[in-house]
Design a protein around this motif. Structure first.
Motif, PDB file in Angstrom:
ATOM      1  N   ARG A  28       0.828  -1.211   0.000  1.00  0.00           N
ATOM      2  CA  ARG A  28       0.000   0.000   0.000  1.00  0.00           C
ATOM      3  C   ARG A  28       0.856   1.252   0.000  1.00  0.00           C
ATOM      4  O   ARG A  28       0.523   2.238  -0.656  1.00  0.00           O
ATOM      5  CB  ARG A  28      -0.943   0.010   1.202  1.00  0.00           C
ATOM      6  N   SER A  31       2.279   1.577  -3.578  1.00  0.00           N
ATOM      7  CA  SER A  31       1.266   1.990  -4.549  1.00  0.00           C
ATOM      8  C   SER A  31       0.761   3.402  -4.252  1.00  0.00           C
ATOM      9  O   SER A  31       0.425   4.144  -5.175  1.00  0.00           O
ATOM     10  CB  SER A  31       0.106   0.993  -4.579  1.00  0.00           C
ATOM     11  N   ARG A 108      -4.395   5.072  -0.276  1.00  0.00           N
ATOM     12  CA  ARG A 108      -5.573   4.308  -0.692  1.00  0.00           C
ATOM     13  C   ARG A 108      -5.285   3.598  -2.000  1.00  0.00           C
ATOM     14  O   ARG A 108      -4.818   4.200  -2.951  1.00  0.00           O
ATOM     15  CB  ARG A 108      -6.765   5.245  -0.909  1.00  0.00           C
ATOM     16  N   ASP A 109      -5.588   2.310  -2.057  1.00  0.00           N
ATOM     17  CA  ASP A 109      -5.426   1.591  -3.317  1.00  0.00           C
ATOM     18  C   ASP A 109      -6.772   1.271  -3.948  1.00  0.00           C
ATOM     19  O   ASP A 109      -6.832   0.733  -5.037  1.00  0.00           O
ATOM     20  CB  ASP A 109      -4.598   0.319  -3.127  1.00  0.00           C
ATOM     21  N   GLU A 110      -7.837   1.613  -3.276  1.00  0.00           N
ATOM     22  CA  GLU A 110      -9.184   1.417  -3.792  1.00  0.00           C
ATOM     23  C   GLU A 110      -9.967   2.707  -3.587  1.00  0.00           C
ATOM     24  O   GLU A 110      -9.640   3.493  -2.702  1.00  0.00           O
ATOM     25  CB  GLU A 110      -9.885   0.281  -3.043  1.00  0.00           C
ATOM     26  N   PRO A 111     -11.012   2.923  -4.387  1.00  0.00           N
ATOM     27  CA  PRO A 111     -11.824   4.124  -4.181  1.00  0.00           C
ATOM     28  C   PRO A 111     -12.452   4.128  -2.788  1.00  0.00           C
ATOM     29  O   PRO A 111     -12.798   3.073  -2.253  1.00  0.00           O
ATOM     30  CB  PRO A 111     -12.904   4.023  -5.254  1.00  0.00           C
ATOM     31  N   GLN A 118     -19.301   5.963  -3.964  1.00  0.00           N
ATOM     32  CA  GLN A 118     -17.868   6.092  -4.225  1.00  0.00           C
ATOM     33  C   GLN A 118     -17.486   7.575  -4.211  1.00  0.00           C
ATOM     34  O   GLN A 118     -18.150   8.400  -4.823  1.00  0.00           O
ATOM     35  CB  GLN A 118     -17.536   5.473  -5.575  1.00  0.00           C
ATOM     36  N   THR A 184      -9.468  11.563 -10.543  1.00  0.00           N
ATOM     37  CA  THR A 184      -9.513  10.203 -10.050  1.00  0.00           C
ATOM     38  C   THR A 184      -8.517   9.325 -10.781  1.00  0.00           C
ATOM     39  O   THR A 184      -8.513   9.277 -11.992  1.00  0.00           O
ATOM     40  CB  THR A 184     -10.915   9.606 -10.244  1.00  0.00           C
ATOM     41  N   TYR A 186      -6.675   5.378  -9.901  1.00  0.00           N
ATOM     42  CA  TYR A 186      -6.381   4.279  -9.014  1.00  0.00           C
ATOM     43  C   TYR A 186      -5.580   3.246  -9.774  1.00  0.00           C
ATOM     44  O   TYR A 186      -5.737   3.110 -10.977  1.00  0.00           O
ATOM     45  CB  TYR A 186      -7.672   3.635  -8.494  1.00  0.00           C
ATOM     46  N   SER A 188      -4.656  -0.052 -11.523  1.00  0.00           N
ATOM     47  CA  SER A 188      -5.555  -0.978 -12.203  1.00  0.00           C
ATOM     48  C   SER A 188      -5.176  -2.413 -11.921  1.00  0.00           C
ATOM     49  O   SER A 188      -4.681  -3.132 -12.758  1.00  0.00           O
ATOM     50  CB  SER A 188      -5.534  -0.705 -13.707  1.00  0.00           C
ATOM     51  N   SER A 189      -5.395  -2.846 -10.716  1.00  0.00           N
ATOM     52  CA  SER A 189      -5.107  -4.240 -10.365  1.00  0.00           C
ATOM     53  C   SER A 189      -6.253  -4.858  -9.634  1.00  0.00           C
ATOM     54  O   SER A 189      -7.170  -4.278  -9.221  1.00  0.00           O
ATOM     55  CB  SER A 189      -3.835  -4.348  -9.526  1.00  0.00           C
TER      56      SER A 189
END
Length: 189
Positions: A28, A31, A108-111, A118, A184, A186, A188-189
């Motif tokens: 984290r 990223s 943050r790795d996700e929204p 969201q 925005t 993030y 893409s994984s």
């Protein structure tokens, strides 16, 4: 027999750190720092020039604010930190708020999802900025805070205006994706 001054020991050993958790935190952090652009690229002297006109300056500012947003946030928070060195209470509040910035914005790795909705990066950045300024104003260091924020905003706008934006994207898809999604982005994984 009494043991005065002896440090009591616990009969329960502390639980070992989970290597999977440490690995996840390292991932984290990496990223999260990936959204920050290289400082060398940000201050590339060959990419600095005066804009050709007002609309060129506005275009550069919009593009650079999106592209270097994490760098600008770090720079503003650093300037705010330096201005609060002689106000320990404000510095403590800022340190706590920086933890919020780190976990809610940089790592943050996700929204972010709040009540099933969201929340994009721009909204998170605005909310954290308002929270930071509001909490720091309660610590009675208003002059330092407003002075450093004004200085930081002026420096960011000057940099964003004189930094050419024609060489920021290596391909057209990255530029189009940023223009479509606003602030925005993030992994893409």
């Amino acid at each position: 027999m009494t043991n005065y001054g002896a440090i009591p020991t616990s009969s329960h050993p502390s639980p070992p750190l989970d290597p999977e958790y440490i690995s996840h935190v390292k991932h984290r952090i990496k990223s999260g720092l990936a959204t920050r652009r290289p400082w060398r690229s940000m201050f590339d002297l060959e990419s600095m020039s005066l804009p050709h006109g007002f609309f060129d300056a506005i275009s550069r500012v919009k593009t650079n604010l999106v592209y270097f947003r994490a760098n600008y946030a770090i720079a503003v928070l650093s300037m705010l930190f330096v201005s609060l060195l002689y106000h320990p209470t404000s510095l403590l509040v800022l340190a706590i708020l920086v933890v919020f910035w780190i976990f809610l914005y940089f790592l943050r790795d996700e929204p972010l999802v709040v009540f099933g909705h969201q929340v994009d990066d721009r909204t998170v950045m605005i909310c954290l900025s308002v929270l930071t300024i509001g909490m720091l104003l309660f610590t009675h260091a208003t002059g330092n805070i407003l002075g450093s924020l004004l200085t930081a905003v002026v420096l960011v706008m000057i940099h964003a205006g004189i930094r050419r934006s024609d060489n920021l994207y290596s391909d057209e898809e990255a530029a189009a994706a940023t223009e479509v999604s606003g602030l925005t982005s993030y992994p893409s994984s």
